[in-house]
Write a protein that holds these residues in place. Structure first.
Motif, PDB file in Angstrom:
ATOM      1  N   PRO A  83       0.881  -1.136   0.064  1.00 15.83           N
ATOM      2  CA  PRO A  83       0.074   0.239   0.508  1.00 15.83           C
ATOM      3  C   PRO A  83       1.007   1.488  -0.316  1.00 15.83           C
ATOM      4  O   PRO A  83       2.093   1.442   0.513  1.00 15.83           O
ATOM      5  N   LEU A  84       0.646   2.012  -0.530  1.00 16.11           N
ATOM      6  CA  LEU A  84       1.786   3.393  -1.024  1.00 16.11           C
ATOM      7  C   LEU A  84       0.557   4.723  -0.691  1.00 16.11           C
ATOM      8  O   LEU A  84      -0.574   4.392  -1.400  1.00 16.11           O
ATOM      9  N   THR A  85       1.079   5.373  -0.246  1.00 12.52           N
ATOM     10  CA  THR A  85       0.647   6.960  -0.213  1.00 12.52           C
ATOM     11  C   THR A  85       0.310   8.026  -1.636  1.00 12.52           C
ATOM     12  O   THR A  85       1.866   7.610  -2.373  1.00 12.52           O
ATOM     13  N   GLU A  86      -0.551   9.032  -2.066  1.00  8.87           N
ATOM     14  CA  GLU A  86       0.338   9.354  -3.041  1.00  8.87           C
ATOM     15  C   GLU A  86       1.759   9.941  -3.068  1.00  8.87           C
ATOM     16  O   GLU A  86       2.895  10.181  -4.308  1.00  8.87           O
ATOM     17  N   ALA A  87       1.423  10.838  -1.865  1.00  2.00           N
ATOM     18  CA  ALA A  87       3.089  11.132  -1.282  1.00  2.00           C
ATOM     19  C   ALA A  87       4.565   9.961  -2.033  1.00  2.00           C
ATOM     20  O   ALA A  87       5.807  10.306  -2.440  1.00  2.00           O
ATOM     21  N   GLU A  88       4.010   9.066  -1.001  1.00  4.73           N
ATOM     22  CA  GLU A  88       5.249   8.044  -1.407  1.00  4.73           C
ATOM     23  C   GLU A  88       5.304   7.844  -2.980  1.00  4.73           C
ATOM     24  O   GLU A  88       6.321   7.363  -3.512  1.00  4.73           O
ATOM     25  N   VAL A  89       4.196   7.261  -4.462  1.00  2.77           N
ATOM     26  CA  VAL A  89       4.876   6.841  -5.145  1.00  2.77           C
ATOM     27  C   VAL A  89       4.964   8.251  -5.753  1.00  2.77           C
ATOM     28  O   VAL A  89       6.034   8.148  -6.775  1.00  2.77           O
ATOM     29  N   VAL A  90       5.240   9.313  -5.259  1.00  2.00           N
ATOM     30  CA  VAL A  90       5.800  10.820  -6.468  1.00  2.00           C
ATOM     31  C   VAL A  90       6.903  10.861  -6.152  1.00  2.00           C
ATOM     32  O   VAL A  90       8.082  10.546  -7.321  1.00  2.00           O
ATOM     33  N   GLU A  91       7.626  10.090  -4.724  1.00  2.00           N
ATOM     34  CA  GLU A  91       9.533  10.438  -3.920  1.00  2.00           C
ATOM     35  C   GLU A  91       9.857   8.572  -4.571  1.00  2.00           C
ATOM     36  O   GLU A  91      10.729   8.812  -5.098  1.00  2.00           O
ATOM     37  N   LEU A  92       9.083   7.753  -4.699  1.00  2.00           N
ATOM     38  CA  LEU A  92       9.443   6.686  -5.086  1.00  2.00           C
ATOM     39  C   LEU A  92       9.538   6.064  -6.994  1.00  2.00           C
ATOM     40  O   LEU A  92      10.867   6.156  -7.785  1.00  2.00           O
ATOM     41  N   PHE A  93       8.649   6.714  -7.430  1.00  2.00           N
ATOM     42  CA  PHE A  93       8.680   6.422  -8.747  1.00  2.00           C
ATOM     43  C   PHE A  93       8.337   7.825 -10.058  1.00  2.00           C
ATOM     44  O   PHE A  93       8.800   7.636 -11.119  1.00  2.00           O
ATOM     45  N   ILE A  94       8.177   8.600  -9.572  1.00  2.00           N
ATOM     46  CA  ILE A  94       7.479   9.524 -10.531  1.00  2.00           C
ATOM     47  C   ILE A  94       8.561  10.560 -11.232  1.00  2.00           C
ATOM     48  O   ILE A  94       9.469  10.671 -10.243  1.00  2.00           O
ATOM     49  N   ALA A 121      12.409   0.967 -15.818  1.00  2.00           N
ATOM     50  CA  ALA A 121      13.219  -0.028 -15.636  1.00  2.00           C
ATOM     51  C   ALA A 121      14.391   0.483 -13.741  1.00  2.00           C
ATOM     52  O   ALA A 121      13.816  -0.662 -12.691  1.00  2.00           O
ATOM     53  N   SER A 122      13.939   1.929 -13.300  1.00  2.00           N
ATOM     54  CA  SER A 122      14.008   2.166 -12.169  1.00  2.00           C
ATOM     55  C   SER A 122      12.954   1.800 -11.414  1.00  2.00           C
ATOM     56  O   SER A 122      13.211   0.736 -10.279  1.00  2.00           O
ATOM     57  N   ASN A 123      11.774   1.771 -12.156  1.00  2.00           N
ATOM     58  CA  ASN A 123      10.373   1.701 -10.788  1.00  2.00           C
ATOM     59  C   ASN A 123      10.757  -0.190 -11.159  1.00  2.00           C
ATOM     60  O   ASN A 123      10.242  -0.170 -10.500  1.00  2.00           O
ATOM     61  N   HIS A 124      10.604  -0.528 -12.175  1.00  2.02           N
ATOM     62  CA  HIS A 124      11.138  -2.522 -11.842  1.00  2.02           C
ATOM     63  C   HIS A 124      12.271  -2.539 -10.166  1.00  2.02           C
ATOM     64  O   HIS A 124      11.928  -3.726  -9.699  1.00  2.02           O
ATOM     65  N   ALA A 125      12.675  -2.150 -10.601  1.00  3.68           N
ATOM     66  CA  ALA A 125      13.970  -2.505  -9.855  1.00  3.68           C
ATOM     67  C   ALA A 125      13.825  -1.961  -8.094  1.00  3.68           C
ATOM     68  O   ALA A 125      13.680  -2.556  -7.466  1.00  3.68           O
ATOM     69  N   VAL A 126      12.508  -1.029  -7.924  1.00  2.00           N
ATOM     70  CA  VAL A 126      12.524  -0.198  -6.560  1.00  2.00           C
ATOM     71  C   VAL A 126      10.930  -2.004  -6.198  1.00  2.00           C
ATOM     72  O   VAL A 126      11.543  -1.924  -5.514  1.00  2.00           O
ATOM     73  N   VAL A 127      10.710  -1.684  -7.326  1.00  2.00           N
ATOM     74  CA  VAL A 127       9.244  -2.949  -6.789  1.00  2.00           C
ATOM     75  C   VAL A 127      10.122  -4.460  -6.184  1.00  2.00           C
ATOM     76  O   VAL A 127       9.751  -4.891  -5.303  1.00  2.00           O
ATOM     77  N   PRO A 143      13.689  14.082  -9.745  1.00  2.00           N
ATOM     78  CA  PRO A 143      14.654  13.125 -11.128  1.00  2.00           C
ATOM     79  C   PRO A 143      14.896  14.476 -12.034  1.00  2.00           C
ATOM     80  O   PRO A 143      15.970  14.341 -12.055  1.00  2.00           O
ATOM     81  N   GLY A 144      13.848  14.705 -12.779  1.00  2.11           N
ATOM     82  CA  GLY A 144      13.799  15.186 -14.053  1.00  2.11           C
ATOM     83  C   GLY A 144      15.043  16.927 -13.906  1.00  2.11           C
ATOM     84  O   GLY A 144      16.188  16.820 -14.520  1.00  2.11           O
TER      85      GLY A 144
END
Length: 229
Positions: A37-48, A53-59, A170-171
């Motif tokens: 379970p993830l909050t929107e803020a956690e999604v922004v921090e981890l994935f956005i 490839a980076s997102n796959h590695a995190v999961v 990251p951008g």
């Protein structure tokens, strides 16, 4: 003497197309379904703003490779469905593009297939056709500078003469690492304070872009970019 801007490099998701809200919603749904379970803020921090490839590695690090493979497959499916149903250009973006006279290109963490879909659905693909670059073309994704440097090299423009329009941490970090100036768009999911930093001007309205870019094309002291902004 500060180099005048010669080219504008646009990120895609959250800058050209209003897809980051969709992506965050899908990531939260998958987290709930697959055991993280993830909050929107956690999604922004981890994935956005990061590559697939980076997102796959995190999961994979959290849930294992098999679950990460399933997550990626389901994300592509659910994201595509939502894009077809509701995607639109970022507010003010079409007007900004119509007024920008400098050369432009796209450099995104997404794949070419994904960009053909999202830019195509919003009528923007033809505007950038032939000048679209993906993180799949370089060894490291954002926040590394590789993608922006690849875009500048291919387009034949000095990195110091490029300005990047980004909506993620990251951008803007990648733009700074590439020696490029940046506009941080704070009209999306990433708060303005996360985008602020050296060589970066934070904006909340895409309609401001043409005037701001034009202001940095002058000679002498007028229009010169302050690296501390």
């Amino acid at each position: 003497m500060i180099t005048p801007i010669e080219m504008v490099i646009f990120d895609c998701d959250g800058v050209l197309v209003d897809s980051e809200v969709i992506a965050a919603r899908v990531q939260m749904r998958l987290g709930a379904e697959l055991g993280w379970p993830l909050t929107e803020a956690e999604v922004v921090e981890l994935f956005i703003g990061r590559s697939e490839a980076s997102n796959h590695a995190v999961v994979a690090e959290r849930l294992g490779a098999a679950t990460a493979d399933l997550w990626r497959k389901r994300f592509v499916e659910l994201h595509a469905e939502a894009v077809d149903a509701e995607l639109a250009p970022v507010a003010g973006l079409p007007e900004a593009l119509a007024a920008i006279t400098l050369p432009t290109c796209v450099a995104s963490s997404g794949s070419h297939e994904k960009m053909r879909h999202t830019l195509g659905r919003t009528g923007l693909y033809e505007h950038f056709a032939g000048r679209i670059f993906s993180a799949t073309e370089v060894g490291r994704g954002k926040p590394a500078p590789d993608l922006f440097l690849h875009a500048a090299r291919t387009m034949g423009v000095d990195p110091a003469a490029c300005v990047v329009v980004e909506d993620s941490l990251p951008g803007v970090q990648a733009a700074r690492a590439a020696g490029m100036r940046a506009f941080g768009y704070a009209g999306g999911l990433t708060p303005a304070d996360r985008l602020a930093g050296p060589g970066t001007v934070v904006i909340d309205d895409m309609r401001k872009l043409p005037e701001l870019i034009g202001g940095y094309q002058g000679c002498g002291t007028r229009g010169m970019w302050s690296p501390d902004r």
